[in-house]
Design a protein around this motif. Sequence first.
Motif, short mmCIF file in Angstrom:
data_model
loop_
_atom_site.label_atom_id
_atom_site.label_comp_id
_atom_site.label_asym_id
_atom_site.label_seq_id
_atom_site.Cartn_x
_atom_site.Cartn_y
_atom_site.Cartn_z
N GLU A 33 35.74 80.67 41.00
CA GLU A 33 36.39 81.51 41.99
C GLU A 33 36.59 82.88 41.37
O GLU A 33 37.06 83.01 40.24
N THR A 34 36.21 83.92 42.10
CA THR A 34 36.32 85.28 41.59
C THR A 34 37.53 85.98 42.20
O THR A 34 37.90 85.72 43.34
N ALA A 35 38.12 86.88 41.42
CA ALA A 35 39.31 87.60 41.90
C ALA A 35 38.96 88.55 43.03
O ALA A 35 39.74 88.76 43.96
N PHE A 36 37.78 89.15 42.97
CA PHE A 36 37.34 90.08 43.99
C PHE A 36 35.91 89.73 44.39
O PHE A 36 35.10 89.34 43.57
N GLY A 37 35.63 89.88 45.67
CA GLY A 37 34.28 89.61 46.14
C GLY A 37 34.04 88.13 46.35
O GLY A 37 34.94 87.31 46.24
N PRO A 38 32.78 87.77 46.61
CA PRO A 38 32.44 86.37 46.92
C PRO A 38 32.57 85.48 45.70
O PRO A 38 32.47 85.94 44.55
N ASN A 39 32.82 84.20 45.95
CA ASN A 39 32.85 83.23 44.85
C ASN A 39 31.45 83.08 44.25
O ASN A 39 30.46 83.45 44.87
N ASP A 40 31.41 82.49 43.08
CA ASP A 40 30.17 82.41 42.32
C ASP A 40 29.75 80.96 42.17
O ASP A 40 30.44 80.17 41.52
N CYS A 41 28.65 80.59 42.77
CA CYS A 41 28.05 79.27 42.60
C CYS A 41 26.58 79.47 42.26
O CYS A 41 25.85 80.07 43.06
N HIS A 42 26.17 78.99 41.12
CA HIS A 42 24.78 79.22 40.73
C HIS A 42 24.31 78.10 39.81
O HIS A 42 25.08 77.25 39.38
N CYS A 43 23.02 78.13 39.49
CA CYS A 43 22.40 77.16 38.59
C CYS A 43 22.13 77.82 37.25
O CYS A 43 21.58 78.92 37.18
N HIS A 44 22.54 77.13 36.18
CA HIS A 44 22.34 77.64 34.83
C HIS A 44 21.33 76.77 34.11
O HIS A 44 21.40 75.54 34.17
N SER A 45 20.38 77.39 33.45
CA SER A 45 19.32 76.66 32.78
C SER A 45 19.85 75.87 31.59
O SER A 45 20.60 76.41 30.78
N ASP A 46 19.42 74.62 31.48
CA ASP A 46 19.79 73.80 30.32
C ASP A 46 19.15 74.34 29.04
O ASP A 46 19.64 74.10 27.94
N THR A 47 18.05 75.09 29.20
CA THR A 47 17.30 75.56 28.03
C THR A 47 17.39 77.06 27.84
O THR A 47 16.69 77.62 27.00
N ASP A 48 18.29 77.71 28.66
CA ASP A 48 18.49 79.16 28.58
C ASP A 48 17.20 79.94 28.82
O ASP A 48 17.00 81.03 28.29
N GLN A 49 16.31 79.36 29.65
CA GLN A 49 15.10 80.07 30.01
C GLN A 49 15.28 80.64 31.40
O GLN A 49 16.17 80.26 32.14
N ASN A 50 14.41 81.56 31.77
CA ASN A 50 14.53 82.20 33.07
C ASN A 50 14.27 81.21 34.18
O ASN A 50 13.49 80.27 34.06
N VAL A 51 14.93 81.46 35.31
CA VAL A 51 14.72 80.63 36.49
C VAL A 51 13.31 80.88 37.01
O VAL A 51 12.86 82.01 37.10
N ILE A 52 12.63 79.83 37.35
CA ILE A 52 11.29 79.96 37.94
C ILE A 52 11.43 79.77 39.43
O ILE A 52 11.75 78.68 39.91
N ASP A 53 11.20 80.83 40.18
CA ASP A 53 11.29 80.77 41.64
C ASP A 53 9.95 81.11 42.25
O ASP A 53 9.19 81.87 41.71
#
Length: 234
Positions: free
Chosen positions: A214-234
Motif C-alpha cells: 500500500e502506498t501513501a500517495f497514488g495507486p497501490n503497488d502490485c507487481h511480479c518480481h523475478s526470482d532470478t532478478d532478470q528482466n521481465v519477458i513480455d
Amino acid sequence: MKTLSGIIRLLIFSFLILACSHNSKLQRGQFQSREIVNRTTEEMLNHYQNAIYLEGDFQLERLEKDQWSISTGTEDLRHTFLISGFDSPADINMEINSVYYLENGLLLNNNLFLGVEGNIDSRLQKDLEHLTSMNNSIRHHKIGKLVHLWSPGDDPDFKQPTPQELRARINRIDGHDGDCEQGGEGATSCSVTSSTGSGCSVSCGSGYYACCNETAFGPNDCHCHSDTDQNVID
C-alpha cells in the motif's frame, strides 16, 4: 407532413445527443457494467481472492504486442484488468460482455480463458468447467501475469490510468528482495486494499513471485518480481 418531419428531426437530434453522451462517458474512462452474484457463483467466487463476476460494457485496449487492458465500472467500483506474457501469439480483440475474475485467470464471454501459467489447480479447472457448462469449444491461453486494479466509483479524484501507466504496472520489476507487505518470495499471488477503498491484486506465473504494497500517495503497488532478478519477458 410538417409534424412528421418535426418528429423525425427530434428523433435524430435525440439520437445524436445520446451518442455524444455515450462517447463522452467512454473518453472519461467510466464504463457501465454490473456485478452479478447468484447461488450458482457465490460459493465458487468465495474460493478466490477478490473474485468478481461482471456483465456489461468493457473497454479493451492493446498496450503492446501481448499486453492488454480491460476496463469497466459499476456503481461502486471501477475495475481494470492487466494481462501480459502470452504463451503464444494471441489476438483477443473482441467485444467483451462478461468477465469472471478468479485470481489466477480471467474467463471472457464464457468462451476464452486466460490462465496464469503454473497457478491453475484442480479446483480452478473444476470451477471453470462449471462456469462454461462443459463447453468443449472454449479457448485457452496461458499468460505470465494478471493484475486487477480497483477504485471507488464515486472517487472524484479518480483518473483512468493512461496506457503508459498501465504498461509500467505490467512491466514493473525492482529489488524488493522480499520486502513486501503482502506476498513476497514463494507467493504466487497477493492483494492489498487501502483505507480509501482502492486496491490491487496480482497473480504471477512461473519464475516470479507476487509483491503487494500500500502506498501513501497514488495507486497501490502490485507487481511480479523475478526470482532470478532478470528482466521481465513480455
